[in-house]
Design a protein around this motif. Sequence first.
Motif, PDB file in Angstrom:
ATOM      1  N   PRO A 150      34.018  35.895  76.722  1.00 33.11           N
ATOM      2  CA  PRO A 150      34.057  36.352  75.324  1.00 33.11           C
ATOM      3  C   PRO A 150      34.930  35.484  74.420  1.00 33.11           C
ATOM      4  N   GLU A 151      36.100  35.042  74.945  1.00 26.07           N
ATOM      5  CA  GLU A 151      36.990  34.255  74.086  1.00 26.07           C
ATOM      6  C   GLU A 151      36.380  32.894  73.756  1.00 26.07           C
ATOM      7  N   VAL A 152      35.641  32.324  74.704  1.00 26.04           N
ATOM      8  CA  VAL A 152      34.970  31.048  74.446  1.00 26.04           C
ATOM      9  C   VAL A 152      33.842  31.256  73.438  1.00 26.04           C
ATOM     10  N   PHE A 153      33.103  32.347  73.610  1.00 31.30           N
ATOM     11  CA  PHE A 153      32.008  32.667  72.699  1.00 31.30           C
ATOM     12  C   PHE A 153      32.541  32.881  71.277  1.00 31.30           C
ATOM     13  N   GLY A 154      33.684  33.588  71.161  1.00 37.38           N
ATOM     14  CA  GLY A 154      34.276  33.847  69.856  1.00 37.38           C
ATOM     15  C   GLY A 154      34.681  32.575  69.140  1.00 37.38           C
ATOM     16  N   ARG A 155      35.243  31.618  69.877  1.00 37.76           N
ATOM     17  CA  ARG A 155      35.634  30.353  69.259  1.00 37.76           C
ATOM     18  C   ARG A 155      34.410  29.589  68.768  1.00 37.76           C
ATOM     19  N   SER A 156      33.306  29.711  69.497  1.00 41.44           N
ATOM     20  CA  SER A 156      32.076  29.042  69.085  1.00 41.44           C
ATOM     21  C   SER A 156      31.567  29.601  67.757  1.00 41.44           C
ATOM     22  N   LEU A 157      31.687  30.917  67.545  1.00 45.39           N
ATOM     23  CA  LEU A 157      31.204  31.536  66.313  1.00 45.39           C
ATOM     24  C   LEU A 157      31.963  31.032  65.082  1.00 45.39           C
ATOM     25  N   LEU A 158      33.202  30.656  65.263  1.00 41.55           N
ATOM     26  CA  LEU A 158      33.985  30.170  64.133  1.00 41.55           C
ATOM     27  C   LEU A 158      33.427  28.865  63.568  1.00 41.55           C
ATOM     28  N   ARG A 159      32.562  28.212  64.328  1.00 37.69           N
ATOM     29  CA  ARG A 159      31.996  26.961  63.851  1.00 37.69           C
ATOM     30  C   ARG A 159      30.691  27.177  63.083  1.00 37.69           C
ATOM     31  N   ASP A 160      30.225  28.442  63.021  1.00 36.70           N
ATOM     32  CA  ASP A 160      29.014  28.750  62.246  1.00 36.70           C
ATOM     33  C   ASP A 160      29.449  29.003  60.799  1.00 36.70           C
ATOM     34  N   GLU A 161      29.253  28.004  59.952  1.00 34.94           N
ATOM     35  CA  GLU A 161      29.755  28.066  58.586  1.00 34.94           C
ATOM     36  C   GLU A 161      29.142  29.210  57.789  1.00 34.94           C
ATOM     37  N   GLU A 162      27.838  29.464  57.982  1.00 34.05           N
ATOM     38  CA  GLU A 162      27.178  30.533  57.216  1.00 34.05           C
ATOM     39  C   GLU A 162      27.746  31.899  57.598  1.00 34.05           C
ATOM     40  N   LEU A 163      27.943  32.133  58.889  1.00 37.58           N
ATOM     41  CA  LEU A 163      28.497  33.407  59.346  1.00 37.58           C
ATOM     42  C   LEU A 163      29.908  33.616  58.789  1.00 37.58           C
ATOM     43  N   VAL A 164      30.754  32.606  58.929  1.00 36.53           N
ATOM     44  CA  VAL A 164      32.148  32.724  58.482  1.00 36.53           C
ATOM     45  C   VAL A 164      32.209  32.930  56.974  1.00 36.53           C
ATOM     46  N   THR A 165      31.407  32.190  56.227  1.00 36.67           N
ATOM     47  CA  THR A 165      31.414  32.321  54.769  1.00 36.67           C
ATOM     48  C   THR A 165      30.938  33.694  54.335  1.00 36.67           C
ATOM     49  N   THR A 166      29.855  34.179  54.969  1.00 32.74           N
ATOM     50  CA  THR A 166      29.324  35.507  54.619  1.00 32.74           C
ATOM     51  C   THR A 166      30.357  36.588  54.924  1.00 32.74           C
ATOM     52  N   PHE A 167      31.013  36.461  56.087  1.00 31.40           N
ATOM     53  CA  PHE A 167      32.027  37.456  56.460  1.00 31.40           C
ATOM     54  C   PHE A 167      33.204  37.448  55.478  1.00 31.40           C
ATOM     55  N   ARG A 168      33.662  36.274  55.117  1.00 26.67           N
ATOM     56  CA  ARG A 168      34.811  36.192  54.209  1.00 26.67           C
ATOM     57  C   ARG A 168      34.488  36.754  52.835  1.00 26.67           C
ATOM     58  N   ARG A 169      33.256  36.592  52.400  1.00 26.05           N
ATOM     59  CA  ARG A 169      32.870  37.151  51.103  1.00 26.05           C
ATOM     60  C   ARG A 169      32.730  38.672  51.189  1.00 26.05           C
ATOM     61  N   ALA A 170      32.218  39.160  52.323  1.00 27.29           N
ATOM     62  CA  ALA A 170      31.969  40.599  52.454  1.00 27.29           C
ATOM     63  C   ALA A 170      33.260  41.376  52.697  1.00 27.29           C
ATOM     64  N   TRP A 171      34.188  40.769  53.408  1.00 22.66           N
ATOM     65  CA  TRP A 171      35.480  41.454  53.700  1.00 22.66           C
ATOM     66  C   TRP A 171      36.612  40.437  53.482  1.00 22.66           C
ATOM     67  N   PRO A 172      36.932  40.125  52.237  1.00 25.89           N
ATOM     68  CA  PRO A 172      37.934  39.095  51.975  1.00 25.89           C
ATOM     69  C   PRO A 172      39.359  39.634  52.149  1.00 25.89           C
ATOM     70  N   LEU A 173      40.292  38.730  52.354  1.00 21.59           N
ATOM     71  CA  LEU A 173      41.707  39.088  52.256  1.00 21.59           C
ATOM     72  C   LEU A 173      42.034  39.332  50.781  1.00 21.59           C
ATOM     73  N   LEU A 174      42.762  40.414  50.491  1.00 19.99           N
ATOM     74  CA  LEU A 174      43.023  40.794  49.106  1.00 19.99           C
ATOM     75  C   LEU A 174      44.513  40.905  48.845  1.00 19.99           C
ATOM     76  N   ASP A 175      44.896  40.591  47.616  1.00 20.20           N
ATOM     77  CA  ASP A 175      46.270  40.729  47.159  1.00 20.20           C
ATOM     78  C   ASP A 175      46.342  41.874  46.150  1.00 20.20           C
ATOM     79  N   ALA A 176      47.356  42.722  46.281  1.00 18.89           N
ATOM     80  CA  ALA A 176      47.450  43.918  45.430  1.00 18.89           C
ATOM     81  C   ALA A 176      47.530  43.569  43.948  1.00 18.89           C
TER      82      ALA A 176
END
Length: 716
Positions: free
Chosen positions: A377-403
């Motif tokens: 699983p940990e190897v698989f997870g690191r591989s997903l971080l290289r999928d730019e479309e997935l990472v970008t979509t996730f960051r837009r859908a659940w971004p880090l927010l500042d109060a």
Amino acid sequence: MSPSATSAFDLPGRLSAKADPALVADDEKHFAAVAECLEHTVADLSGRLDTQLKAPGGVGRAAMDRDTEVHRLTARLRALRRFGLDLCLGRVVPDGAPEPVYIGRLGLTDSTGRRLLVDWRSPAAEPFFAATHADPMGLASRRRYRWTGGRISDYWDEVFTAEGLEHHAALDDQSAFLASLGGSRSPRMRDVLATIQADQNAIIRAGSRGPLVVDGGPGTGKTVVALHRSAYLLHSDPRLGHRRGGVLFVGPHQPYLSYVSDVLPSLGEEGVRTCTLRDLVPEGAGAQEETDPRVTRLKSSAAMVRAVEAAVRFYEEPPTEGLTVTTDWSDVWLSADDWAEAFRAPGPGTPHNEAREQVWDELVAILWDKHGDDVPPEVFGRSLLRDEELVTTFRRAWPLLDAADLVSDLWSVPAYLRMCAPWLSADEARALRRRAEPPAWTVADLPLLDVARQRLGDPQAAVRRRRHEAAVAAERERMAGVIDNVIAADADGEGAVTMLRGEDLREALVDESALPAAEREPLAGPFAHVVVDEAQELTDAQWQMLLLRCPSRSFTIVGDRAQARHGFTESWRERLERVGLDRVTVTSLGVNYRTPREVMAEAEPVIRAVLPDANVPTSVRESGVPVRHGRVADLASVLRTWLAANADGTACVIGDPTFPETSRVRSLTPELAKGLEFDLVVLVDPREFGEGVAGAVDRYVAMTRATRQLVILTSA
């Protein structure tokens, strides 16, 4: 004070009759024993503290325990050195008892186990404060001391039974008590523990389950009760100990906190955290008052607090379209339902920024299950971080927010505000619009910033967690190497050393508490009990700031509905139930110990004109000084004359912001004078304080700060 010191009594000539040995000999003998015990106790505590400071610091729990003991010893030493003999407040003689019981700020026991002083917070000390002639609580007599410079300058007795007269008691209890109320004020609240009255004591010692309201007019001792109750509860209620959350004391403004700063240490308690509402958020120090009352009203509502929640949820909506995820081994389809499942992963109450990591972990698990289990699983997870479309979509859908950014967007993006607060009219939404960059925060913004920060959590939490996990892993690796070396040294592999092969022991040898971790914000809570003074001024939104910090809903709420600048038409129960507090108990204080009758006679009509049912307390004393009226031009002369005639005491000018302060004369607005008291108060053009309820309340509050004399100056 050493055992060889002179008498503990230093009575002035006019009180020479009180120096009769028949009256004070028992006290002198007891104080000699207290002095000797203090000397030995201080020496013992000093030695133990020195030993602790020289001992190795240790790590983890050992280090924490050492720091706790150093803090405890230091606080105890500071209290004993600060007071000496004047730790003793007074004494009681129980009916039929052979000798008195002496009451102290702290308990004190000599080397033989003899109790020399009973801690004022213990049940045994309660009759000292609570006994009355109607209910003597088993006492024959009571004696209170007045200490000046470490020696007794006066004392007074009360007798409850005929037997109490056998000791030739100095029966002037009420005259001495009333004289003490009229004593000169100083820049800090003076000690009043010895003169706590029965009605105040009952509130101080009331239980802490649920909200307790202490309603009382000016001078009734609300602040005294609030401070003493803080110290009493922290000492006496095991549910409120420092490791269980402790006590938070919230005051109205910084001059107030400065004024009362000496009281809690003088009560033997340094563990209560004190603050104002501004202190609860970083933006509080620079926040300005909101100039538009309508905007203040809108931002202060509970509905606007809910708008912040809607603003956060906008950034927690899962994507409605699926996508193909590319890994090093195969392509995997991530459907809209998969997104929705991952977004449901965080548990209730998980802050947004901290939940983000949980959502990502759930996405990885969903995709790994679809891919198959031939890849760790940990190897698989690191591989997903290289999928730019997935990472970008996730960051837009659940971004880090500042109060600050989130709340600023509400005021600067009209469509965002309309979506989060659909109940606002177009006119109200326009009133809330702010175009300043960066935003100029107001006091009305602070509760919204606070609830946003609590709801979002720390944007750096995930980074800190990964650093901590890496540090733990490195420590485990290091300990594993140590264990391997020890095992290698055991030639036959027998004996206790073979136990080191166990995985449980390897884990136990890693002390995670000794590794770097994020420091908690000291005012973030949760606290086991919260005390709020001048609570009548709190808005619904400000109450949410405190409720977030006290999940137990254990509150002491101190205030006066007649001193609410923006009105208080509800009952306390109605107000508190609306903000989320139930099972509310309401108590009342009706005796004014501070303000002389001459001042209250002038102040009462001011507040009755706008609030006919105001809880105006009854003053118990007269100053003999009538309220004086004059012209604004007389201000310098009034102060000059008063300073020349009074070598001590404090004065306050209220209503002239240009007046320069001195060491003995303050210059304050009515709002910043709230909660304070002065020997002389000079009001400058009080009619200029405003109209309606707010103006009348400001005048009433300003007038009732006086403990001796009130002067009212006008321009016309």
